[in-house]
Design an enzyme around this catalytic site. Sequence first.
Site, PDB file in Angstrom:
ATOM      1  CE  LYS A  22     -15.572 -20.358  34.802  1.00 43.79           C
ATOM      2  NZ  LYS A  22     -16.945 -19.840  34.982  1.00 43.79           N
ATOM      3  CG  ASN A  23     -20.338 -21.201  32.282  1.00 43.00           C
ATOM      4  OD1 ASN A  23     -19.573 -20.752  33.142  1.00 43.00           O
ATOM      5  ND2 ASN A  23     -20.468 -20.644  31.094  1.00 43.00           N
ATOM      6  NE  ARG A  92     -22.489 -12.380  38.998  1.00 45.48           N
ATOM      7  CZ  ARG A  92     -22.816 -11.454  39.887  1.00 45.48           C
ATOM      8  NH1 ARG A  92     -21.900 -10.981  40.696  1.00 45.48           N
ATOM      9  NH2 ARG A  92     -24.049 -10.998  39.986  1.00 45.48           N
ATOM     10  CG  ASP A 116     -14.300 -13.391  34.773  1.00 46.91           C
ATOM     11  OD1 ASP A 116     -13.205 -13.466  35.352  1.00 46.91           O
ATOM     12  OD2 ASP A 116     -14.711 -14.232  33.970  1.00 46.91           O
ATOM     13  NE  ARG A 121     -20.798 -10.817  36.116  1.00 46.46           N
ATOM     14  CZ  ARG A 121     -19.964 -11.851  36.116  1.00 46.46           C
ATOM     15  NH1 ARG A 121     -20.245 -12.933  35.407  1.00 46.46           N
ATOM     16  NH2 ARG A 121     -18.853 -11.815  36.821  1.00 46.46           N
ATOM     17  CB  ILE A 123     -27.965 -11.105  43.081  1.00 42.17           C
ATOM     18  CG1 ILE A 123     -28.012 -10.195  44.312  1.00 42.17           C
ATOM     19  CG2 ILE A 123     -26.528 -11.478  42.728  1.00 42.17           C
ATOM     20  CD1 ILE A 123     -27.603 -10.909  45.597  1.00 42.17           C
ATOM     21  CD  GLN A 125     -35.108 -10.203  37.603  1.00 41.15           C
ATOM     22  OE1 GLN A 125     -36.066 -10.909  37.299  1.00 41.15           O
ATOM     23  NE2 GLN A 125     -35.261  -8.953  38.040  1.00 41.15           N
ATOM     24  CG  ASP A 306     -18.841 -16.567  28.579  1.00 38.74           C
ATOM     25  OD1 ASP A 306     -18.834 -15.383  28.953  1.00 38.74           O
ATOM     26  OD2 ASP A 306     -19.103 -17.513  29.342  1.00 38.74           O
ATOM     27  CB  ILE A 328     -24.806 -10.269  27.378  1.00 39.66           C
ATOM     28  CG1 ILE A 328     -25.410 -11.074  26.214  1.00 39.66           C
ATOM     29  CG2 ILE A 328     -25.158 -10.897  28.724  1.00 39.66           C
ATOM     30  CD1 ILE A 328     -26.904 -11.174  26.234  1.00 39.66           C
TER      31      ILE A 328
END
Length: 421
Positions: A22-23, A92, A116, A121, A123, A125, A306, A328
């Site tokens: 998926k990623n 996302r 999620d 999280r 952005i 960076q 995950d 994380i």
Amino acid sequence: MKKLLIHGGRRLSGEVTIGGAKNSTVALIPASILSNTVVQFDSVPEILDVNNLQIILESMNVNSTFKSGELTIDPSHIIEADLPSTAIKSLRASYYFMGSLLGRFGRATVTFPGGDNIGPRPIDQHVKGFEALGAVVEYDEDTVRITAPNGLHGARIFLDMVSVGATINIILAAVRAEGQTILENSAKEPEIIDLATFLNNMGAKIRGAGTDTIRIDGVPELAAHNTHTIIPDRIEAGTYLAMAAAQGDGVLVKNIIPEHLDAYIAKMSEAGVKLDIREDSIYVPKTESLKAIKIKTAPFPGFATDLQQPITPLLTHATGESIIQETIYPERTRHIAELRKYGMDIEALTHGLIAIRPSKDFHGATVAAAEIRAGASLMIGALMADGVTTIKNAEHVLRGYDRLVWKISNLNGDIQIVDED
């Protein structure tokens, strides 16, 4: 809205084949618009995220077809257009269109992405990287507008923190920039290597993917010539390994790259799971006894964030108290209260610490999935529990797991998707 109905207590056996990652998929699809020719992928997982990304492509006049794990994308007639906010807000990873649109057109306008809810999280960076490449970033309510009035140019960029998303987005923008970009403190995940392989096969010049320093020499154009096979999903694989250890009488998990799961496999083995690791599969025999372990999540090659949720129900079978430290996303503990509804003795402590104590005689319950991997842990817990479990907000689970009901049913699980009342 959908919900999952699971009749638990049945022992699982047989084999299951892991789908494409998926990623990787959610980065590769936005990357496809950098090509001047038709792009073809295989081993594409059948998940809701793919459907939503196809909707976004369609809004830009990019035609795509998806059938039996094969996805064809034709970006040759792409146009600049407003991207559909509903699809953008559903996942996302839609923010990868920032990098790919910037690389293709020198500008991008994207609604803030959704996905999620697992804690902050930001952005920043990503923005730091775009600005270093010569872009100007502006915010308008819930929209990010990025322009490169003088074009994109190579730069040396040091990420203040290791970020998979920022690493991917900067690669997508830099791959057609003029000159060389050196990205330091970059993420090392296998999905980044997969993306770099795809881009290099189209004519990109990317070196160092999988290390903490990636060098990108910009090229004027990219063109796909061959079908790209997406790597196996290491998170899906880890989920089925935990499921098999928790409730299986012998399960073979196929299409795995074991090296992508080294940290996870080490912890399962430490807990007492007798894994038979083969070249591209892992056999999980019936697990008789487990001992408590301590887990600390970390960027790859460490223990993946995950996978802390899927392994949690399994550790209720261990003798002694297991501890998970989520470093994380410390707020990623929303599955704990739901797992307790089954009768599991699990507690969310402070600063991302989770305590899992021995417990048994679980019973079905009505629970809700807050995000993909939380939903996976609830699904494993439901298979371990006696009676019927209803998992609401099943879309979260279906976003991340390929042909979920079909695969678990083939393992003798009793699971179905139904509409919410």
